[in-house]
Scaffold this motif. Structure first.
Motif, PDB file in Angstrom:
ATOM      1  N   TRP A   1       0.828  -1.207   0.000  1.00  0.00           N
ATOM      2  CA  TRP A   1       0.000   0.000   0.000  1.00  0.00           C
ATOM      3  C   TRP A   1       0.868   1.265   0.000  1.00  0.00           C
ATOM      4  O   TRP A   1       0.526   2.256  -0.644  1.00  0.00           O
TER       5      TRP A   1
ATOM      6  N   ASP B   1       3.792   1.495  -1.409  1.00  0.00           N
ATOM      7  CA  ASP B   1       4.279   1.606  -2.786  1.00  0.00           C
ATOM      8  C   ASP B   1       3.232   2.250  -3.685  1.00  0.00           C
ATOM      9  O   ASP B   1       3.543   3.114  -4.528  1.00  0.00           O
ATOM     10  N   ILE B   2       1.983   1.831  -3.542  1.00  0.00           N
ATOM     11  CA  ILE B   2       0.909   2.385  -4.364  1.00  0.00           C
ATOM     12  C   ILE B   2       0.733   3.876  -4.088  1.00  0.00           C
ATOM     13  O   ILE B   2       0.589   4.692  -5.021  1.00  0.00           O
TER      14      ILE B   2
ATOM     15  N   GLU C   1       3.574   5.837  -5.660  1.00  0.00           N
ATOM     16  CA  GLU C   1       3.427   5.929  -7.115  1.00  0.00           C
ATOM     17  C   GLU C   1       2.368   6.947  -7.499  1.00  0.00           C
ATOM     18  O   GLU C   1       2.531   7.702  -8.470  1.00  0.00           O
ATOM     19  N   ILE C   2       1.268   6.976  -6.752  1.00  0.00           N
ATOM     20  CA  ILE C   2       0.216   7.969  -7.016  1.00  0.00           C
ATOM     21  C   ILE C   2       0.752   9.381  -6.803  1.00  0.00           C
ATOM     22  O   ILE C   2       0.474  10.298  -7.593  1.00  0.00           O
TER      23      ILE C   2
ATOM     24  N   LYS D   1       2.942  10.441  -9.724  1.00  0.00           N
ATOM     25  CA  LYS D   1       2.210  10.701 -10.964  1.00  0.00           C
ATOM     26  C   LYS D   1       1.336  11.947 -10.880  1.00  0.00           C
ATOM     27  O   LYS D   1       1.250  12.728 -11.832  1.00  0.00           O
ATOM     28  N   THR D   2       0.658  12.129  -9.753  1.00  0.00           N
ATOM     29  CA  THR D   2      -0.329  13.209  -9.639  1.00  0.00           C
ATOM     30  C   THR D   2       0.087  14.328  -8.697  1.00  0.00           C
ATOM     31  O   THR D   2      -0.527  15.397  -8.716  1.00  0.00           O
TER      32      THR D   2
ATOM     33  N   TYR E   1      -0.785  -5.725  -9.303  1.00  0.00           N
ATOM     34  CA  TYR E   1      -0.814  -4.817 -10.454  1.00  0.00           C
ATOM     35  C   TYR E   1      -1.686  -3.588 -10.214  1.00  0.00           C
ATOM     36  O   TYR E   1      -1.813  -2.731 -11.088  1.00  0.00           O
ATOM     37  N   ALA E   2      -2.287  -3.481  -9.027  1.00  0.00           N
ATOM     38  CA  ALA E   2      -3.240  -2.398  -8.763  1.00  0.00           C
ATOM     39  C   ALA E   2      -2.541  -1.041  -8.741  1.00  0.00           C
ATOM     40  O   ALA E   2      -1.464  -0.887  -8.149  1.00  0.00           O
ATOM     41  N   SER E   3      -3.168  -0.068  -9.377  1.00  0.00           N
ATOM     42  CA  SER E   3      -2.682   1.311  -9.313  1.00  0.00           C
ATOM     43  C   SER E   3      -3.592   2.161  -8.439  1.00  0.00           C
ATOM     44  O   SER E   3      -3.325   3.340  -8.223  1.00  0.00           O
ATOM     45  N   SER E   4      -4.671   1.561  -7.947  1.00  0.00           N
ATOM     46  CA  SER E   4      -5.616   2.234  -7.070  1.00  0.00           C
ATOM     47  C   SER E   4      -5.524   1.624  -5.674  1.00  0.00           C
ATOM     48  O   SER E   4      -5.557   0.399  -5.515  1.00  0.00           O
TER      49      SER E   4
ATOM     50  N   ARG F   1       5.474  -5.394  -4.967  1.00  0.00           N
ATOM     51  CA  ARG F   1       4.621  -5.848  -6.069  1.00  0.00           C
ATOM     52  C   ARG F   1       5.048  -7.225  -6.563  1.00  0.00           C
ATOM     53  O   ARG F   1       4.213  -8.104  -6.809  1.00  0.00           O
TER      54      ARG F   1
END
Length: 469
Positions: A281, A283-284, A287-288, A291-292, A349-352, A420
């Motif tokens: 979590w 890591d996700i 990454e978010i 990106k944002t 593989y989740a990006s959310s 991941r």
């Protein structure tokens, strides 16, 4: 008045054990341990992943067998006290430790905390009469889940409202652990245990076997150098005889072997997935943010609270299932294992973050459902006094598999995979489990019963005869 006098002792014991179980599970810092280590302690995610968390697994495995035998020998309470003091040591190190070595020491003591739980789970069977087992077990399970649910709910409410930080949650946990230690000292001592201190109505056959073993193996005794057998040695041989009898009775039963195999393998994968879930979590979220540019709030506590409630409801619903598990066990185990593998692969593989949370809840609910059935099926086919032994054996093999998996996949001397990639491995692990039980199911259908009979007469023979009659 007579009824009250009869009921009071076991009800009082049930209440004391419920309080202990509630305090043991009230650990509000646990859902946010990774954010705490990476933000307040300034460790990298790789250090937490590869150098800190694996120590828990190694410690738990290395201590479990010793703790199990000592638990019965010293009659539970001393080990329960060690459990509580281990919790105090763990969170004291988390709070005041400043380096990797201190965090590894904290994980070692947490491994002791987990290994010592066998004393708590078997203490009840030495303190309460058999006719009250089911009622008291239900009370303890409820207190256990209530403590976990309130712990997760409180920590999420405090974090979301900004009233506390990740660091301050550890102080709440430490207070609960101190209360747990005080309560552990208040628990009554046990006069009897299952193996080293049997009740007076123990089997005379086993006692004769032990006496014979002592006479045959002790030349000093037979030659008259000692006037009576050594008490400790006699006690140890008798305990080993009881242990071996219960072990042989359980694991010569194919049904016990089948369900214990899923119990051990499923628990291995489950523990590995939940231990490293927070790292995934993190890591996700990172990454978010890259990106944002947005910082996403974590809801780890809410997720823990939700899966506790849903898992408890699923486990309760299992009591209403009326299936012949000897016939349908392998297909259902195969299906659930395959679905668990899919949820872990989707998570990898989740990006959310919300998708990862949903997959985690689904994965845990599948496990809680099937482990409840596995526990029940094993318990049906063994001597009721040997449940603690079988619980310990299955947990040992689960931890042995988990230790191997940790060393290869996570440890700094192994592959040291990212979160991941780890979840890809764990997903493949459950898919392989599903394939194994699918093969077992097909073997039972094709080899034990002719395929033509299975297609046109799918009911078991006993059910078919009752329908025709």
């Amino acid at each position: 008045m007579h009824i009250r006098d009869t009921m009071e002792p076991w009800m009082k014991m049930s209440l004391m054990l419920c309080v202990f179980g509630f305090l043991k599970e009230f650990r509000p810092s646990e859902p946010f341990v990774t954010p705490f280590l990476t933000t307040f302690k300034n460790f990298t995610l790789e250090e937490v992943n590869q150098r800190v968390f694996p120590v828990e697994t190694y410690s738990w495995l290395s201590l479990l067998v010793v703790v199990f035998l000592i638990t019965d020998m010293v009659r539970y309470k001393p080990v329960i006290i060690v459990l509580a003091l281990s919790g105090v040591a763990t969170w004291s190190l988390f709070i005041w430790g400043t380096n990797i070595a201190a965090m590894q020491a904290a994980e070692f003591w947490f491994g002791m905390f987990l290994a010592s739980e066998v004393a708590y789970f078997t203490y009840i069977y030495a303190q309460v009469e058999k006719e009250h087992y089911q009622a008291v077990t239900s009370h303890i399970r409820t207190a256990f889940l209530l403590g976990r649910f309130l712990s997760s709910s409180v920590c999420q409410a405090l974090i979301s409202s900004g009233l506390t930080s990740y660091s301050e949650l550890n102080y709440l946990t430490l207070v609960a652990e101190i209360m747990l230690a005080i309560w552990a000292f208040l628990l009554p001592s046990v006069k009897h245990s299952l193996y080293f201190h049997r009740r007076e109505d123990s089997s005379a056959v086993l006692e004769n076997n032990v006496a014979s073993a002592i006479n045959n193996s002790s030349s000093d005794i037979s030659s008259g150098q000692n006037s009576r057998p050594e008490g400790i040695r006699e006690l140890f041989l008798m305990a080993c005889t009881y242990l071996w009898q219960d072990f042989k009775q359980a694991f010569t039963n194919p049904l016990v072997v089948k369900w214990s195999m899923w119990w051990a393998l499923g628990t291995c994968g489950y523990l590995q997935a939940i231990i490293y879930s927070q790292n995934l979590w993190e890591d996700i979220v990172d990454e978010i943010k890259e990106k944002t540019g947005e910082t996403q709030e974590l809801y780890n506590g809410a997720v823990e609270a939700i899966y506790t409630l849903v898992g408890a409801a699923a486990a309760f619903a299992c009591g209403w299932l009326k299936l012949d598990w000897a016939v349908y066990g392998e297909p259902i185990l195969a299906l659930c294992s395959l679905l668990q593998g899919i949820t872990l692969l989707v998570s990898s593989y989740a990006s959310s973050l919300w998708l990862a949370y949903a997959m985690y809840i689904t994965f845990v609910v599948f496990y809680q459902t099937m482990i409840t059935i596995a526990n029940s099926e094993v318990a049906k086919n063994i001597n009721e006094d040997s449940y603690g032994l079988i619980f310990g054996v299955n947990t040992f093999f689960a931890l042995l598999c988990q230790t191997i998996l940790t060393f290869i996949v996570v440890g700094e001397h192994g592959l040291a995979l990212s979160s991941r990639l780890q979840y890809e491995v764990y997903g493949g692990y459950f898919l392989a489990m599903g394939g194994l039980f699918l093969i077992m199911a097909l073997y039972n259908v094709c080899c034990r019963r002719p395929l033509k009979t299975w297609i046109f007469d799918p009911l078991p023979a006993a059910q078919t005869s009752s329908v025709k009659s």
